[in-house]
Design an enzyme around this catalytic site. Structure first.
Site: not given
Ligand SMILES: NC(=O)c1ccc[n+]([C@@H]2O[C@H](COP(=O)([O-])OP(=O)(O)OC[C@H]3O[C@@H](n4cnc5c(N)ncnc54)[C@H](O)[C@@H]3O)[C@@H](O)[C@H]2O)c1
Length: 228
Positions: A86-87, A89, A53, A56, A169-171, A104
């Site tokens: 969910q981010n 950041d 972290y 990060r 942008g979430t899976s 989160h």
């Molecule tokens: N930025 C952050 O804070 C960060 C980064 C990584 C993981 N996480 C954590 O990981 C967990 C992951 O779940 P999630 O579903 O948010 O992420 P995930 O990593 O599971 O999925 C990411 C999704 O983003 C899509 N993606 C990739 N590039 C993209 C773009 N340029 N524009 C739009 N979409 C794009 C992918 O196709 C995918 O579906 C969360 O709980 C989160 O807290 C957070």
């Protein structure tokens, strides 16, 4: 103004230079998520978790919000925008969004391992031996896999009052966040922006299969034309 509820995931921050993890075989910046983002990982190796972290946090301080974050902030002129992210950041806040719920947790906060409501703002590294006022180790203010999501109830309320929902942008793999959309009123229009969309289009669901930086400006245009 109509209530626009926006659910965002790691993908919206990808173009700012913060990696998602589902795109890389379940590894998050080269780590098994269970080692760095679970209570089990914390128990096993606190130093590894803190180091992860810290990296990060340093990275976050070196990146900027992108066009997708900025366009969402702009939409506040025309909609009552509520972001549920969910981010961990702070790029939505730095882009100017005023209503952001972090499901989160937040990377720039830490909390006591004795009292989970004891939060501190934290921009530097967090190390073993950094204690709260009760002399307990501080930990990242992040919801790890297997932990409860205290903000879910507030998020459900927001979603159930939405006139329009946008998912960006979430899976849609991480529960309970992925189930939030099910609390929307029936027939609420839903937009989904993701280059690899994980759900299928239907009568109420429109998909923009592209990156957030191009998809969000298109969405904003469509929303202004249709709902304003
Ligand atoms: N930025 C952050 O804070 C960060 C980064 C990584 C993981 N996480 C954590 O990981 C967990 C992951 O779940 P999630 O579903 O948010 O992420 P995930 O990593 O599971 O999925 C990411 C999704 O983003 C899509 N993606 C990739 N590039 C993209 C773009 N340029 N524009 C739009 N979409 C794009 C992918 O196709 C995918 O579906 C969360 O709980 C989160 O807290 C957070």
């Amino acid at each position: 103004m109509k209530n626009l509820v926006v659910l965002t995931g790691a993908g919206i921050s990808a173009e700012s230079g913060i990696k998602t993890f589902r795109d890389e075989d379940g590894l998050w910046e080269g780590h098994d998520v269970m080692q760095v983002a679970s209570p089990m990982g914390w128990k096993k190796n606190k130093e590894l978790v803190l180091d992860f972290y810290n990296k990060r946090r340093r990275q976050l301080l070196s990146v900027q919000p992108n066009e997708a974050h900025l366009v969402l902030a702009e939409l506040e002129k025309d909609f009552n925008v509520e972001i549920i992210t969910q981010n961990i950041d702070d790029l939505h806040e730095r882009a100017g969004s005023s209503n952001v719920l972090h499901l989160h947790g937040e990377l720039l906060k830490v909390r006591s391992t004795f009292d989970e409501d004891l939060l501190l703002d934290w921009k530097g590294d967090l190390n073993i031996g950094d204690f709260c006022e009760h002399n307990f180790q501080l930990r990242p203010h992040v919801v790890w896999f297997g932990e409860a999501v205290p903000m879910m109830e507030k998020a459900i309320q927001k979603v159930s009052h939405a006139d329009i929902i946008a998912i960006i942008g979430t899976s849609m793999q991480v529960y309970p966040a992925a189930g939030l959309v099910d609390f929307a009123q029936p027939k609420t229009p839903v937009y989904f922006i993701d280059p690899k969309p994980s759900i299928q289009e239907n009568n109420h669901l429109t998909i923009f299969a592209e990156k957030a930086v191009t998809g969000v400006p298109k969405l904003a245009k469509e929303l202004r034309e249709k709902f304003n």
